[in-house]
Design a protein around this motif. Structure first.
Motif, PDB file in Angstrom:
ATOM      1  N   THR A  33       0.910  -1.242  -0.086  1.00  0.00           N
ATOM      2  CA  THR A  33      -0.004   0.117  -0.104  1.00  0.00           C
ATOM      3  C   THR A  33       0.862   1.171   0.010  1.00  0.00           C
ATOM      4  OG1 THR A  33      -1.787  -0.969   0.893  1.00  0.00           O
ATOM      5  CG2 THR A  33      -1.978   1.308   1.001  1.00  0.00           C
ATOM      6  N   PHE A  34       1.965   1.261   0.869  1.00  0.00           N
ATOM      7  CA  PHE A  34       2.793   2.392   0.985  1.00  0.00           C
ATOM      8  C   PHE A  34       3.684   2.515  -0.505  1.00  0.00           C
ATOM      9  CE2 PHE A  34       7.238   4.089   1.262  1.00  0.00           C
ATOM     10  CZ  PHE A  34       6.802   5.368   2.292  1.00  0.00           C
ATOM     11  N   LEU A  35       3.952   1.475  -1.170  1.00  0.00           N
ATOM     12  CA  LEU A  35       4.670   1.726  -2.366  1.00  0.00           C
ATOM     13  C   LEU A  35       3.437   2.256  -3.544  1.00  0.00           C
ATOM     14  CD1 LEU A  35       6.911  -1.545  -2.544  1.00  0.00           C
ATOM     15  CD2 LEU A  35       7.502   0.893  -2.641  1.00  0.00           C
ATOM     16  N   ILE A  36       2.371   1.694  -3.427  1.00  0.00           N
ATOM     17  CA  ILE A  36       1.366   2.126  -4.600  1.00  0.00           C
ATOM     18  C   ILE A  36       0.799   3.513  -4.337  1.00  0.00           C
ATOM     19  CG2 ILE A  36      -0.840   1.457  -5.333  1.00  0.00           C
ATOM     20  CD1 ILE A  36      -0.119  -1.363  -5.033  1.00  0.00           C
ATOM     21  N   LEU A  37       0.491   4.000  -3.084  1.00  0.00           N
ATOM     22  CA  LEU A  37      -0.129   4.887  -2.802  1.00  0.00           C
ATOM     23  C   LEU A  37       0.724   6.318  -2.200  1.00  0.00           C
ATOM     24  CD1 LEU A  37      -3.074   3.808  -0.918  1.00  0.00           C
ATOM     25  CD2 LEU A  37      -3.028   4.513  -3.251  1.00  0.00           C
ATOM     26  N   VAL A  38       1.850   6.147  -1.539  1.00  0.00           N
ATOM     27  CA  VAL A  38       2.627   6.921  -0.901  1.00  0.00           C
ATOM     28  C   VAL A  38       3.824   7.286  -1.632  1.00  0.00           C
ATOM     29  CG1 VAL A  38       4.029   8.034   1.157  1.00  0.00           C
ATOM     30  CG2 VAL A  38       1.592   6.408   1.439  1.00  0.00           C
ATOM     31  N   VAL A  39       4.423   6.547  -2.401  1.00  0.00           N
ATOM     32  CA  VAL A  39       5.643   6.822  -2.972  1.00  0.00           C
ATOM     33  C   VAL A  39       5.354   7.744  -4.007  1.00  0.00           C
ATOM     34  CG1 VAL A  39       7.599   5.686  -4.406  1.00  0.00           C
ATOM     35  CG2 VAL A  39       7.055   4.777  -2.169  1.00  0.00           C
ATOM     36  N   PRO A  40       4.557   7.548  -4.861  1.00  0.00           N
ATOM     37  CA  PRO A  40       4.148   8.416  -6.207  1.00  0.00           C
ATOM     38  C   PRO A  40       3.735   9.752  -5.564  1.00  0.00           C
ATOM     39  CG  PRO A  40       3.087   6.288  -6.365  1.00  0.00           C
ATOM     40  CD  PRO A  40       3.516   6.131  -4.883  1.00  0.00           C
TER      41      PRO A  40
END
Length: 96
Positions: free
Chosen positions: A58-65
């Protein structure tokens, strides 16, 4: 001959004590509790691993971008300020 009968007598006592201890209800209950604790620990670690996987993806998909986009926006603002100062325009304070 007395020493061999004494030796076999001691082995008999050790075998009986070992047999009594191995059939003890306290020992059986202890083994059962240890087995239950191991099962619960295994399930907890599996659940924790699943939760960590979900949180990480979830962090990679939502927060990183989002972080990348905010960084790009900051770079664009800095570039605009730099270009404005090179062209001689009065510096404009960045809006927040």
């Amino acid at each position: 001959m007395a020493s061999s009968s004494s030796s076999s007598n001691n082995e008999g006592i050790l075998a009986r004590v070992s047999n009594v201890v191995s059939q003890s209800p306290v020992l059986y209950r202890g083994k059962q509790v240890a087995s239950d604790a191991a099962y619960v620990t295994k399930r907890l670690l599996k659940s924790t691993g699943n939760a960590a996987w979900i949180a990480g993806t979830t962090f990679l998909i939502l927060v990183v971008p989002l972080i990348i986009q905010m960084d790009r926006e900051q770079q664009m603002n800095e570039l605009e300020l730099q270009q404005a100062s090179l062209l001689g325009a009065p510096p404009v304070s960045p809006s927040k």
